[in-house]
Design an enzyme around this catalytic site. Structure first.
Site, PDB file in Angstrom:
ATOM      1  N   SER A 150       0.880  -1.172   0.000  1.00  0.00           N
ATOM      2  CA  SER A 150       0.000   0.000   0.000  1.00  0.00           C
ATOM      3  C   SER A 150       0.918   1.222   0.000  1.00  0.00           C
ATOM      4  CB  SER A 150      -0.847   0.004   1.278  1.00  0.00           C
ATOM      5  OG  SER A 150      -1.463   1.257   1.476  1.00  0.00           O
ATOM      6  N   TYR A 163      -2.755  -0.945  10.473  1.00  0.00           N
ATOM      7  CA  TYR A 163      -2.620  -1.136   9.022  1.00  0.00           C
ATOM      8  C   TYR A 163      -1.248  -0.649   8.539  1.00  0.00           C
ATOM      9  CZ  TYR A 163      -4.127  -0.958   4.074  1.00  0.00           C
ATOM     10  OH  TYR A 163      -4.267  -1.136   2.704  1.00  0.00           O
TER      11      TYR A 163
HETATM   12  P1  NAD Z   1     -11.649  -5.981  -0.251  1.00  0.00           P
HETATM   13  O1  NAD Z   1     -12.280  -5.808   1.084  1.00  0.00           O
HETATM   14  O2  NAD Z   1     -12.452  -5.689  -1.482  1.00  0.00           O
HETATM   15  O3  NAD Z   1     -11.083  -7.459  -0.389  1.00  0.00           O
HETATM   16  C1  NAD Z   1     -10.380  -8.066   0.664  1.00  0.00           C
HETATM   17  C2  NAD Z   1     -10.347  -9.560   0.421  1.00  0.00           C
HETATM   18  O4  NAD Z   1      -9.686 -10.180   1.544  1.00  0.00           O
HETATM   19  C3  NAD Z   1     -11.731 -10.211   0.322  1.00  0.00           C
HETATM   20  O5  NAD Z   1     -11.714 -11.217  -0.670  1.00  0.00           O
HETATM   21  C4  NAD Z   1     -11.902 -10.816   1.703  1.00  0.00           C
HETATM   22  O6  NAD Z   1     -12.791 -11.933   1.713  1.00  0.00           O
HETATM   23  C5  NAD Z   1     -10.490 -11.262   1.999  1.00  0.00           C
HETATM   24  N1  NAD Z   1     -10.269 -11.511   3.418  1.00  0.00           N
HETATM   25  C6  NAD Z   1     -10.481 -10.688   4.471  1.00  0.00           C
HETATM   26  N2  NAD Z   1     -10.226 -11.336   5.623  1.00  0.00           N
HETATM   27  C7  NAD Z   1      -9.835 -12.594   5.289  1.00  0.00           C
HETATM   28  C8  NAD Z   1      -9.439 -13.753   6.023  1.00  0.00           C
HETATM   29  N3  NAD Z   1      -9.415 -13.751   7.368  1.00  0.00           N
HETATM   30  N4  NAD Z   1      -9.104 -14.860   5.342  1.00  0.00           N
HETATM   31  C9  NAD Z   1      -9.163 -14.902   3.984  1.00  0.00           C
HETATM   32  N5  NAD Z   1      -9.524 -13.843   3.231  1.00  0.00           N
HETATM   33  C10 NAD Z   1      -9.853 -12.717   3.890  1.00  0.00           C
HETATM   34  O7  NAD Z   1     -10.324  -5.107  -0.214  1.00  0.00           O
HETATM   35  P2  NAD Z   1      -9.354  -4.502  -1.353  1.00  0.00           P
HETATM   36  O8  NAD Z   1      -9.481  -3.043  -1.314  1.00  0.00           O
HETATM   37  O9  NAD Z   1      -9.510  -5.217  -2.639  1.00  0.00           O
HETATM   38  O10 NAD Z   1      -7.946  -4.851  -0.699  1.00  0.00           O
HETATM   39  C11 NAD Z   1      -7.100  -5.863  -1.157  1.00  0.00           C
HETATM   40  C12 NAD Z   1      -5.681  -5.587  -0.708  1.00  0.00           C
HETATM   41  O11 NAD Z   1      -5.246  -4.341  -1.286  1.00  0.00           O
HETATM   42  C13 NAD Z   1      -5.515  -5.437   0.804  1.00  0.00           C
HETATM   43  O12 NAD Z   1      -4.300  -6.022   1.213  1.00  0.00           O
HETATM   44  C14 NAD Z   1      -5.457  -3.931   0.987  1.00  0.00           C
HETATM   45  O13 NAD Z   1      -4.773  -3.570   2.156  1.00  0.00           O
HETATM   46  C15 NAD Z   1      -4.722  -3.528  -0.263  1.00  0.00           C
HETATM   47  N6  NAD Z   1      -4.866  -2.125  -0.640  1.00  0.00           N
HETATM   48  C16 NAD Z   1      -6.092  -1.625  -0.935  1.00  0.00           C
HETATM   49  C17 NAD Z   1      -6.189  -0.283  -1.286  1.00  0.00           C
HETATM   50  C18 NAD Z   1      -7.496   0.346  -1.626  1.00  0.00           C
HETATM   51  O14 NAD Z   1      -7.540   1.578  -1.747  1.00  0.00           O
HETATM   52  N7  NAD Z   1      -8.562  -0.408  -1.821  1.00  0.00           N
HETATM   53  C19 NAD Z   1      -5.049   0.527  -1.324  1.00  0.00           C
HETATM   54  C20 NAD Z   1      -3.818  -0.038  -1.009  1.00  0.00           C
HETATM   55  C21 NAD Z   1      -3.741  -1.371  -0.673  1.00  0.00           C
END
Ligand code: NAD
Length: 268
Positions: A150, A163
């Protein structure tokens, strides 16, 4: 769907994408499948909805796709997910550590259980998956490990202590493993997105409104996009494209890198 000229470049590879029932993970799983990789998807959610996504990957791209329900809170289940991939799709050649959760609160009000869960899912789970996947990659002489970091792997924002700590940990883990396997045709990188419009981002708006005493519009414009000079959210497709690049032959010398994709955030 990806550019047809890219199709088939990952044929014969097996990819495990954690947290791929939603958001960025699902986008990456679909992109890698579009290039011919067989896939293990993983994550929480409604069984029928997950089955629909799994079947769609097979139907849309003509690859094999299986679902692992491994919970990223449990190291044994994570190792089991990698063994499942070895069994069903011939191995985990590409490991995308993507599962993640967020919680927003001042540190003196931060719930202990939320802190533990974030560190476990966003950091410790990647230790377990990498540990389980590396022997197969070494034996086959090729591997790609992509940790979804991130912008918060590189800089901080207030009210996101767990986080930011976990994502900074991912940066350290990525660099360390990259050094350990640098001569073995296995690359280890972190993708560091700024704000991507996904359910994770949408869900943190109410807590940020509370923590900062702001309206929804203020949180979007003055907190989220304030950090992003482009003033635009990154798209899931753009992050998936970077993951596909990291799997390509062109990216063979790219390892230990923090790949920013954040509309200029790191230039501040
Ligand atoms: P999201 O909530 O859409 O998806 C998260 C996924 O993780 C889902 O499939 C959920 O079921 C799974 N998950 C959560 N807890 C779990 C567990 N205990 N066991 C197995 N699976 C689990 O989120 P996203 O925005 O797509 O985020 C995905 C990644 O990208 C994360 O690591 C997040 O930190 C990172 N990220 C997101 C952003 C953003 O702006 N959305 C920015 C930087 C980094």
């Amino acid at each position: 769907m990806s550019d047809s000229t890219n199709q088939g470049t990952l044929r014969g590879r097996g990819a495990v994408v954690t947290g791929s029932t939603s958001g960025i993970g699902l986008g990456i799983a679909r992109r890698l499948a579009s290039q011919g990789a067989d896939i293990v998807i993983n994550g929480l959610g409604d069984a029928a909805a997950i089955e629909k996504e799994r079947a769609a990957i097979e139907a849309d791209f003509g690859v094999r796709c299986f679902y692992s329900p491994a919970n990223m809170l449990n190291g044994e289940e994570i190792a089991g997910m990698i063994a499942f991939a070895e069994d069903k799709i011939g191995g985990c050649d590409i490991l995308v550590n993507n599962a993640g959760i967020q919680f927003v609160a001042p540190i003196d009000e931060f719930p202990d259980d939320k802190w533990q869960q974030i560190i476990q899912i966003n950091l410790v789970a990647s230790f377990h998956s990498i540990k389980a996947a590396l022997p197969g990659m070494k034996a086959r002489g090729w591997g790609r490990i992509i940790n979804i970091g991130s912008a918060h792997a590189l800089v901080a924002s207030p009210f996101k202590s767990a986080y930011v700590a976990a994502k900074h940990g991912i940066a350290g883990l990525t660099k360390t493993v990259a050094l350990e396997v640098a001569t073995q045709k296995i690359t280890v990188n972190a993708i560091c997105p700024g704000y991507v419009w996904t359910p994770l981002v949408e869900a943190q708006i109410p807590d940020t409104m509370k923590a900062r005493g702001m309206s929804k519009e203020q949180v979007i414009n003055d907190v989220m996009l304030e950090a992003q000079p482009s003033k635009e959210f990154v798209t899931i497709e753009q992050v998936a494209g970077m993951a596909a690049y990291l799997c390509s032959d062109d990216a063979a010398p790219v390892t230990g890198a923090m790949m920013s994709i954040d509309g200029g955030w790191m230039a501040h």
